[in-house]
Design a protein around this motif. Structure first.
Motif, PDB file in Angstrom:
ATOM      1  N   GLY A 190      65.958  10.531 -14.901  1.00  0.00           N
ATOM      2  CA  GLY A 190      64.773  11.272 -14.205  1.00  0.00           C
ATOM      3  C   GLY A 190      64.847  11.596 -12.900  1.00  0.00           C
ATOM      4  O   GLY A 190      64.174  12.636 -12.434  1.00  0.00           O
TER       5      GLY A 190
ATOM      6  N   SER B 277      57.060  12.458 -18.925  1.00  0.00           N
ATOM      7  CA  SER B 277      58.349  12.254 -18.448  1.00  0.00           C
ATOM      8  C   SER B 277      58.930  13.473 -17.575  1.00  0.00           C
ATOM      9  O   SER B 277      58.228  14.482 -17.682  1.00  0.00           O
TER      10      SER B 277
ATOM     11  N   LEU C 149      61.376   5.839 -19.635  1.00  0.00           N
ATOM     12  CA  LEU C 149      59.764   5.812 -20.360  1.00  0.00           C
ATOM     13  C   LEU C 149      60.075   4.683 -21.502  1.00  0.00           C
ATOM     14  O   LEU C 149      59.493   3.822 -21.548  1.00  0.00           O
TER      15      LEU C 149
END
Length: 160
Positions: free
Chosen positions: A66, A122, A105
């Motif tokens: 991420g 996300s 997540l």
């Protein structure tokens, strides 16, 4: 001369506030693809936002990183409100938050099962029209339309 003593870090229980780290301890993200593992700190829920750029392919294609996705979105041409909100979040002096990838997540859901609720974005794009999201109530992952407004929960990494 004595060697410098390393400061002892106390890691809290999963789900507890980690004092001085900007959020709650959401568990350990294991090493993947040669990258070092890290502790995830989950920041407070921010305002709902669109993922952004409906109909456009984005550079955010990683399902596991991420931080890289968020940096790519923030530095790309176009508007990515969810990523920008996470990137601009500051808590307890930490400004290194980002929008978590789909795998991050899922790790948070595994560790905090039952302690969070709602659909959360996300940073992982699914297609030009959809991005992955997580439903914290039951662990469902789905690809929502990028123009929908979902919750933004920024995370940061703590590497020991």
């Amino acid at each position: 001369m004595q060697a410098a003593e390393q400061e002892q870090i106390t890691i809290p229980e999963i789900g507890a506030v980690w004092p001085g780290q900007g959020g709650i301890y959401a568990g350990f993200m294991p090493a993947r693809n040669g990258a070092e593992g890290y502790h995830l700190i989950l920041g407070e829920e921010l305002a709902r936002a669109e993922w952004g750029q409906y109909g456009d392919e984005s550079p955010a294609t990683s399902l596991i990183d991420g931080q890289a996705n968020t940096e790519a979105l923030v530095n790309a041409d176009g508007e990515y409100p969810a990523a920008i909100a996470a990137y601009e979040h500051i808590a307890e002096g930490h400004g290194d938050f980002y929008l978590p990838a789909a795998a991050e997540l899922y790790e948070i859901w595994l560790n905090l099962n039952g302690k969070l609720s709602g659909w959360v974005w996300s940073s992982s794009q699914r297609s030009a029209y959809f991005a992955f999201s997580m439903h914290f109530v039951d662990g469902s992952q789905y690809d929502y339309c990028k123009s929908y407004e979902l919750r933004v929960r920024p995370v940061r990494r703590f590497i020991q």
